[in-house]
Write a protein that holds these residues in place. Structure first.
Motif, PDB file in Angstrom:
ATOM      1  N   ALA A 175      21.461 -38.633   6.185  1.00 11.74           N
ATOM      2  CA  ALA A 175      20.932 -38.954   4.852  1.00 11.74           C
ATOM      3  C   ALA A 175      21.916 -38.554   3.761  1.00 11.74           C
ATOM      4  O   ALA A 175      22.146 -39.305   2.804  1.00 11.74           O
ATOM      5  CB  ALA A 175      19.584 -38.269   4.632  1.00 11.74           C
ATOM      6  N   ALA A 176      22.529 -37.366   3.897  1.00 13.64           N
ATOM      7  CA  ALA A 176      23.497 -36.907   2.895  1.00 13.64           C
ATOM      8  C   ALA A 176      24.726 -37.812   2.881  1.00 13.64           C
ATOM      9  O   ALA A 176      25.239 -38.157   1.812  1.00 13.64           O
ATOM     10  CB  ALA A 176      23.899 -35.466   3.170  1.00 13.64           C
ATOM     11  N   ALA A 177      25.194 -38.205   4.052  1.00 15.55           N
ATOM     12  CA  ALA A 177      26.353 -39.096   4.129  1.00 15.55           C
ATOM     13  C   ALA A 177      26.030 -40.448   3.519  1.00 15.55           C
ATOM     14  O   ALA A 177      26.862 -41.038   2.809  1.00 15.55           O
ATOM     15  CB  ALA A 177      26.793 -39.262   5.580  1.00 15.55           C
ATOM     16  N   SER A 178      24.833 -40.932   3.751  1.00 14.65           N
ATOM     17  CA  SER A 178      24.420 -42.216   3.183  1.00 14.65           C
ATOM     18  C   SER A 178      24.376 -42.156   1.658  1.00 14.65           C
ATOM     19  O   SER A 178      24.845 -43.060   0.970  1.00 14.65           O
ATOM     20  CB  SER A 178      23.055 -42.612   3.735  1.00 14.65           C
ATOM     21  OG  SER A 178      22.607 -43.808   3.136  1.00 14.65           O
ATOM     22  N   LYS A 179      23.822 -41.064   1.122  1.00 12.88           N
ATOM     23  CA  LYS A 179      23.773 -40.903  -0.334  1.00 12.88           C
ATOM     24  C   LYS A 179      25.173 -40.796  -0.921  1.00 12.88           C
ATOM     25  O   LYS A 179      25.451 -41.349  -1.988  1.00 12.88           O
ATOM     26  CB  LYS A 179      22.945 -39.676  -0.712  1.00 12.88           C
ATOM     27  CG  LYS A 179      21.473 -39.875  -0.500  1.00 12.88           C
ATOM     28  CD  LYS A 179      20.681 -38.638  -0.886  1.00 12.88           C
ATOM     29  CE  LYS A 179      19.195 -38.842  -0.642  1.00 12.88           C
ATOM     30  NZ  LYS A 179      18.409 -37.667  -1.026  1.00 12.88           N
ATOM     31  N   ALA A 180      26.063 -40.084  -0.234  1.00  6.97           N
ATOM     32  CA  ALA A 180      27.438 -39.944  -0.719  1.00  6.97           C
ATOM     33  C   ALA A 180      28.139 -41.297  -0.735  1.00  6.97           C
ATOM     34  O   ALA A 180      28.859 -41.618  -1.691  1.00  6.97           O
ATOM     35  CB  ALA A 180      28.206 -38.952   0.144  1.00  6.97           C
ATOM     36  N   CYS A 181      27.927 -42.096   0.298  1.00  8.48           N
ATOM     37  CA  CYS A 181      28.530 -43.432   0.339  1.00  8.48           C
ATOM     38  C   CYS A 181      27.975 -44.316  -0.773  1.00  8.48           C
ATOM     39  O   CYS A 181      28.726 -45.048  -1.417  1.00  8.48           O
ATOM     40  CB  CYS A 181      28.290 -44.087   1.700  1.00  8.48           C
ATOM     41  SG  CYS A 181      29.310 -43.400   3.010  1.00  8.48           S
ATOM     42  N   SER A 182      26.684 -44.236  -1.003  1.00  8.45           N
ATOM     43  CA  SER A 182      26.075 -45.019  -2.081  1.00  8.45           C
ATOM     44  C   SER A 182      26.637 -44.619  -3.435  1.00  8.45           C
ATOM     45  O   SER A 182      26.928 -45.473  -4.278  1.00  8.45           O
ATOM     46  CB  SER A 182      24.556 -44.840  -2.078  1.00  8.45           C
ATOM     47  OG  SER A 182      23.997 -45.359  -0.910  1.00  8.45           O
ATOM     48  N   ALA A 183      26.807 -43.322  -3.654  1.00  6.98           N
ATOM     49  CA  ALA A 183      27.365 -42.840  -4.922  1.00  6.98           C
ATOM     50  C   ALA A 183      28.802 -43.297  -5.076  1.00  6.98           C
ATOM     51  O   ALA A 183      29.219 -43.707  -6.172  1.00  6.98           O
ATOM     52  CB  ALA A 183      27.272 -41.320  -4.991  1.00  6.98           C
ATOM     53  N   ALA A 184      29.567 -43.252  -3.998  1.00  8.20           N
ATOM     54  CA  ALA A 184      30.968 -43.699  -4.054  1.00  8.20           C
ATOM     55  C   ALA A 184      31.047 -45.190  -4.354  1.00  8.20           C
ATOM     56  O   ALA A 184      31.883 -45.627  -5.155  1.00  8.20           O
ATOM     57  CB  ALA A 184      31.668 -43.379  -2.746  1.00  8.20           C
ATOM     58  N   GLU A 185      30.179 -45.970  -3.746  1.00  5.52           N
ATOM     59  CA  GLU A 185      30.163 -47.408  -4.001  1.00  5.52           C
ATOM     60  C   GLU A 185      29.765 -47.705  -5.443  1.00  5.52           C
ATOM     61  O   GLU A 185      30.355 -48.578  -6.098  1.00  5.52           O
ATOM     62  CB  GLU A 185      29.208 -48.112  -3.036  1.00  5.52           C
ATOM     63  CG  GLU A 185      29.720 -48.162  -1.613  1.00  5.52           C
ATOM     64  CD  GLU A 185      28.705 -48.744  -0.656  1.00  5.52           C
ATOM     65  OE1 GLU A 185      27.641 -49.248  -1.099  1.00  5.52           O
ATOM     66  OE2 GLU A 185      28.955 -48.693   0.558  1.00  5.52           O
ATOM     67  N   ALA A 186      28.784 -46.978  -5.956  1.00  2.51           N
ATOM     68  CA  ALA A 186      28.356 -47.180  -7.343  1.00  2.51           C
ATOM     69  C   ALA A 186      29.483 -46.823  -8.309  1.00  2.51           C
ATOM     70  O   ALA A 186      29.717 -47.527  -9.296  1.00  2.51           O
ATOM     71  CB  ALA A 186      27.116 -46.346  -7.644  1.00  2.51           C
ATOM     72  N   THR A 187      30.185 -45.748  -8.018  1.00  5.83           N
ATOM     73  CA  THR A 187      31.316 -45.349  -8.862  1.00  5.83           C
ATOM     74  C   THR A 187      32.408 -46.402  -8.814  1.00  5.83           C
ATOM     75  O   THR A 187      32.967 -46.777  -9.850  1.00  5.83           O
ATOM     76  CB  THR A 187      31.879 -43.986  -8.395  1.00  5.83           C
ATOM     77  OG1 THR A 187      30.832 -43.022  -8.463  1.00  5.83           O
ATOM     78  CG2 THR A 187      33.040 -43.549  -9.252  1.00  5.83           C
ATOM     79  N   GLN A 188      32.710 -46.884  -7.628  1.00  2.00           N
ATOM     80  CA  GLN A 188      33.741 -47.905  -7.478  1.00  2.00           C
ATOM     81  C   GLN A 188      33.344 -49.177  -8.232  1.00  2.00           C
ATOM     82  O   GLN A 188      34.170 -49.782  -8.917  1.00  2.00           O
ATOM     83  CB  GLN A 188      33.965 -48.211  -6.005  1.00  2.00           C
ATOM     84  CG  GLN A 188      35.119 -49.161  -5.753  1.00  2.00           C
ATOM     85  CD  GLN A 188      35.394 -49.337  -4.267  1.00  2.00           C
ATOM     86  OE1 GLN A 188      34.665 -48.826  -3.432  1.00  2.00           O
ATOM     87  NE2 GLN A 188      36.446 -50.057  -3.948  1.00  2.00           N
ATOM     88  N   ASP A 189      32.103 -49.582  -8.138  1.00  2.00           N
ATOM     89  CA  ASP A 189      31.624 -50.762  -8.865  1.00  2.00           C
ATOM     90  C   ASP A 189      31.749 -50.559 -10.370  1.00  2.00           C
ATOM     91  O   ASP A 189      32.169 -51.459 -11.099  1.00  2.00           O
ATOM     92  CB  ASP A 189      30.166 -51.072  -8.506  1.00  2.00           C
ATOM     93  CG  ASP A 189      30.014 -51.574  -7.077  1.00  2.00           C
ATOM     94  OD1 ASP A 189      31.030 -51.984  -6.473  1.00  2.00           O
ATOM     95  OD2 ASP A 189      28.876 -51.541  -6.564  1.00  2.00           O
TER      96      ASP A 189
END
Length: 99
Positions: free
Chosen positions: A50-64
């Motif tokens: 779950a933590a890894a998934s949230k981190a990936c989502s945050a990274a994708e949002a930042t990249q976008d």
């Protein structure tokens, strides 16, 4: 976290009862500890996923955001650089004894 505390507690109880316990009681206690340890490992792994998934989502949002707003990012970076230069120059000015 409670699962890990329970496993440690069970292990502590097992150690205290080793002297006066029969083989069957030790086997049952060991089985109970192994079960709880397995449950704790599963929950810990689920939390990691779950933590890894949230981190990936945050990274994708930042990249976008960076991709959609490059000028804002350049402006913020330039402002941060100017602020850092200003603060460092004041520090250097004070160390020279002029401040």
């Amino acid at each position: 976290m409670n699962d890990l505390k329970r496993v440690v507690g069970d292990a502590d109880v097992l150690l205290k009862e080793v002297v006066s316990s029969s083989a069957d009681q030790l086997t049952a206690a060991r089985s109970r500890i192994e079960t709880r340890l397995g449950e704790a490992k599963t929950r810990l792994n689920d939390a990691r996923i779950a933590a890894a998934s949230k981190a990936c989502s945050a990274a994708e949002a930042t990249q976008d955001y960076v991709r959609d707003n490059p000028m804002k990012i350049i402006g913020v970076a330039a402002l941060a650089g100017l602020l850092a230069a200003f603060l460092l120059s004041r520090r250097s000015f004070r160390e020279d004894g002029a401040g």
